[in-house]
Design a protein around this motif. Structure first.
Motif, PDB file in Angstrom:
ATOM      1  N   MET A   1       4.028 -10.537   8.509  1.00 37.12           N
ATOM      2  CA  MET A   1       3.985 -11.424   7.340  1.00 37.12           C
ATOM      3  C   MET A   1       3.387 -12.759   7.738  1.00 37.12           C
ATOM      4  O   MET A   1       3.632 -13.248   8.840  1.00 37.12           O
ATOM      5  N   CYS A  50       9.897 -14.326   8.916  1.00 40.52           N
ATOM      6  CA  CYS A  50       8.495 -14.194   9.313  1.00 40.52           C
ATOM      7  C   CYS A  50       8.397 -14.209  10.834  1.00 40.52           C
ATOM      8  O   CYS A  50       9.245 -14.802  11.506  1.00 40.52           O
ATOM      9  N   HIS A 308      -1.666  -7.675   8.444  1.00 36.50           N
ATOM     10  CA  HIS A 308      -0.519  -8.564   8.265  1.00 36.50           C
ATOM     11  C   HIS A 308      -0.599  -9.117   6.838  1.00 36.50           C
ATOM     12  O   HIS A 308      -1.590  -9.736   6.470  1.00 36.50           O
ATOM     13  N   GLY A 310       0.130 -11.500   3.678  1.00 34.63           N
ATOM     14  CA  GLY A 310       0.435 -12.916   3.561  1.00 34.63           C
ATOM     15  C   GLY A 310       0.206 -13.462   2.168  1.00 34.63           C
ATOM     16  O   GLY A 310      -0.070 -12.728   1.215  1.00 34.63           O
ATOM     17  N   LEU A 346       7.032 -11.417  -0.556  1.00 39.01           N
ATOM     18  CA  LEU A 346       6.253 -11.068   0.635  1.00 39.01           C
ATOM     19  C   LEU A 346       7.058 -10.132   1.545  1.00 39.01           C
ATOM     20  O   LEU A 346       6.529  -9.127   2.055  1.00 39.01           O
ATOM     21  N   GLU A 347       8.338 -10.446   1.717  1.00 38.43           N
ATOM     22  CA  GLU A 347       9.207  -9.596   2.541  1.00 38.43           C
ATOM     23  C   GLU A 347       9.321  -8.192   1.943  1.00 38.43           C
ATOM     24  O   GLU A 347       9.268  -7.181   2.662  1.00 38.43           O
ATOM     25  N   GLU A 350       6.004  -6.250   2.295  1.00 33.07           N
ATOM     26  CA  GLU A 350       5.890  -5.817   3.685  1.00 33.07           C
ATOM     27  C   GLU A 350       6.708  -4.545   3.921  1.00 33.07           C
ATOM     28  O   GLU A 350       6.232  -3.572   4.526  1.00 33.07           O
TER      29      GLU A 350
END
Length: 746
Positions: A1, A50, A308, A310, A346-347, A350
């Protein structure tokens, strides 16, 4: 992330309050720095899941200014100062020294302090701020990633203060920049630095040949370099960067969909890809299915272990959190996501990308899907009458030419050459804010509130008459913000309680949220404009915010094309102009302060935006009678590339911010033979300093070297709401005295 940056002003605008206390000597330097440290600690705590937290995205004023300070790129007029006195003087001016110029950060509403470079600069590295923040994060148990403006963006956005060219300065700037990186590389082995290079999305420029050389040299210091671009696609730079020794590239896949065409290059080079998929510029809950679809496309080309996920850009451009939003309609609130919520999105994204839909994320995923599906089907976003009006809309413009209109206006309005006025707002005093707050909370009745507003307007009119301004304004005491005030009176808007976003320094705005079709049920400004006009025989301008600026300074619904949203807004403003002129208001200012900032960054996308933005302004002003003079105002902009569009807007008078740039911005108006009238700002309102009569006199003389007095209006740079009366009164008096002096010379 990968989070590119976090809002720094604080959930309750703690930094704003601390800065203003420090500037008024109510807080010590140590106390200010303690507030800053507390904010950094809190903001890092939200990033704890992160792999690394962002360091050096925090600033007491602006990151570009921070880099100027770190490189020793200090204008000569400030070199006798040190520490925070020097830092804030560059941003705000001091004594006789004007502040460095400010302008918009690409096509956002954030302002940065423009670096002033000279061949006589003696650069010296000062990495203390970055090192201290890095060590702070380490001491709290975090792995830090340094956020740093890239060399190419820094020089690309700078200006030279002498006759040297940027190419002349580049070798010296490169040398000190590399010294800074070398210093940072000693923090620990493999220091991670994310270089922000949004300048690359604008395509090739004179410094492109140096990209490979510079980034390879940076990598020789042993740092892990990530080069990040955002706001649009950056394919030209990507072709070069994949051939360097950097570790990875950050690309925006929301506003730069064409970045998908560069994936094979990245995969072939084995670089890490930091994919910007969570929107750092808007506030709608992410459609995770849509994000996963993009990730599927990416992972067909780039190996999954190199991807990754973001944010698309720094979260600086969105509010802090919706935790304290207790008054908003619950359904609409459920559609929103601010900075803290975006970190959680975002978490979740992911987890979904790595693991699929599993027990640990299934509930959150299904909730996200429910929210997005519900928003699409909600009756709150659709208005049949608005859609019908737009469907029957014929794009129109004023029938009479400017030459014909201005003859009528000059005769009927009777204003002199070098006519004096202000941009619209006067100081928003603590008493005025308290009055509005009490009314909003129901602590005072309507009569008490309106009497307070009338008293303020009366004082404003008396003051303007007393000093001899030619065209007056009512001061806008009833308005909290130039966009929010109008949005509150339109359908299709909603407002947050604490959705503050930093504009510059301590200046914060609370952008309206356009969630559905917009309309104007009744007049928004006629009542107060008519009252002000009744107090004076002089002309009092009506003050409106234009449709393009309302659009660009709002968080805009993402389920309808921006141009269609703007058309709806333009009809609202057209209706208001009609009401004002029919109510006896003879000059109406339609501010388009944010017209330029909506421009796409890539040249091939500009024409489409210009076409519909221009159409929307013309729809608004098309109802104006020949004798009604339409003014507009534009904030910090380079006008060279849009001067033809400004001409096509066909406003009778345009006022522009020029005080920090002498007469340079005005020269383009002469070069193209611009015929309409112009009000270049003669002093900078973003600084607390009071300009002398002589200073303003010299500024007007510079303007007269470019345009004749018959074509010029004299006014401050921008509205005066952020200034104090003790600054405004002497400044305006000095402006009037300077005009009198020039008029007396013939």
């Amino acid at each position: 992330m990968n989070i590119i940056g976090f809002p720094r002003i604080g959930e309750k605008r703690e930094l704003k309050k601390a800065l203003e206390s420090f500037w008024t000597k109510k807080m010590s330097e140590n106390e200010l720095l303690c507030v800053a440290k507390e904010l950094r600690t809190l903001h890092w705590s939200y990033q704890k899941k992160c792999p690394f937290v962002v360091v050096n995205d925090f600033s007491l004023y602006d990151n570009m200014l921070d880099l100027s300070y770190a490189l020793g790129a200090i204008p000569a007029r400030f070199r006798n100062l040190k520490g925070l006195e020097l830092y804030f003087a560059m941003a705000r001016g001091n004594g006789e020294n004007v502040a460095c110029e400010m302008t918009k950060w690409f096509n956002t509403n954030y302002h940065f302090v423009v670096p002033e470079l000279s061949k006589h600069d003696c650069y010296t590295v000062n990495a203390e701020k970055i090192i201290n923040e890095y060590n702070e994060a380490k001491s709290l148990g975090y792995a830090p990633k340094i956020s740093l403006i890239g060399l190419f963006t820094y020089i690309g956005l700078s200006k030279t203060s002498d006759n040297s060219s940027k190419k002349d300065i580049f070798p010296h700037l490169k040398k000190v920049y590399l010294e800074l990186i070398k210093t940072l590389s000693t923090l620990e082995k493999g220091t991670i630095i994310e270089f922000h290079e949004p300048i690359f999305v604008k395509g090739e420029n004179e410094f492109f040949p140096y990209i490979k050389e510079v980034y390879n040299e940076i990598c020789t210091f042993g740092v892990k370099a990530i080069v990040t671009t955002y706001f649009e696609a950056s394919n030209e730079a990507t072709k070069i960067l994949v051939e360097t020794n950097i570790e990875g590239l950050g690309l925006d896949f929301l506003y730069g969909e064409n970045n998908l065409t560069s994936l094979q290059l990245i995969a072939n080079a084995g670089k890490k890809l930091y994919a910007g998929l969570i929107d750092g510029r808007n506030i709608w809950v992410a459609n995770l299915d849509s994000k996963l679809s993009i990730l599927d496309k990416i992972s067909l080309i780039v190996p999954k272990d190199l991807i990754h996920i973001g944010t698309s850009c720094s979260l600086l451009h969105v509010p802090f959190s919706k935790d304290s939003e207790i008054k908003m309609d619950k359904e609409i609130l459920s559609w929103l996501s601010f900075a803290k919520e975006k970190v959680r999105e975002l978490e979740l994204l992911e987890s979904l990308f790595r693991n699929g839909i599993v027990d640990s994320n299934k509930e959150a995923y299904e909730f996200n899907k429910t929210i997005n599906d519900g928003r699409k089907q909600s009756q709150k976003i659709h208005d049949t009458k608005v859609r019908e009006r737009i469907a029957n809309l014929v794009i129109t413009e004023r029938k009479e030419s400017f030459q014909a209109r201005i003859k009528t206006q000059r005769k009927e309005l009777g204003y002199p050459d070098l006519a004096t006025t202000t941009i619209g707002s006067f100081p928003q005093t603590p008493e005025l804010r308290a009055l509005r707050q009490k009314y909003k909370k129901g602590e005072i009745d309507t009569d008490t509130y309106e009497n307070g507003i009338k008293e303020y307007i009366t004082e404003c009119i008396r003051f303007q008459e007393e000093i001899g301004l030619d065209v007056l304004v009512h001061g806008e005491p009833e308005r909290n913000d130039m966009v929010e005030y109008f949005g509150e009176q339109m359908k299709g808007f909603v407002f947050s309680q604490n959705g503050w976003v930093q504009s510059y320094g301590s200046r914060c705005v609370k952008p309206p949220i356009i969630y559905g079709d917009t309309s104007r049920p009744e007049s928004m400004t006629l009542k107060w404009s008519s009252f002000a006009q009744s107090l004076s025989k002089k002309i009092v301008k009506g003050m409106l915010t234009g449709p393009v600026t309302i659009l660009n300074w709002s968080f805009v619904r993402d389920d309808l094309a921006r141009k269609e949203v703007c058309k709806q807004l333009s009809l609202c403003i057209a209706d208001e102009i009609s009401d004002l002129q029919n109510g006896g208001i003879r000059i109406i200012q339609v501010d388009e302060a944010a017209f330029k900032e909506g421009y796409p960054l890539r040249e091939e996308n500009i024409k489409e935006y210009e076409t519909w933005a221009l159409e929307c302004f013309k729809i608004s002003s098309s109802v104006a009678k020949p004798q009604t003079q339409i003014h507009t105002h534009m904030c910090y902009s380079e006008f060279n590339d849009i001067i033809k569009t400004i001409e096509a807007m066909d406003a009778d008078v345009i006022s522009i911010e020029t005080a920090r740039s002498g007469n340079e911005l005005l020269k383009i108006f002469k070069q193209v033979g611009y015929a309409n009238e112009v009000g270049p700002g003669v002093y900078d309102i973003h600084s607390p300093r009071i300009p002398s009569v002589d200073e303003i006199y010299k500024q007007i003389k510079l303007l007269l070297e470019v345009l004749p007095k018959e074509q010029l209006w004299i006014n401050p740079d921008c509205g005066l709401k952020t200034r104090k009366w003790e600054e405004v009164k002497p400044s305006l008096k000095n402006m009037i005295e300077a005009v009198k002096k020039i008029r007396s010379e013939g």
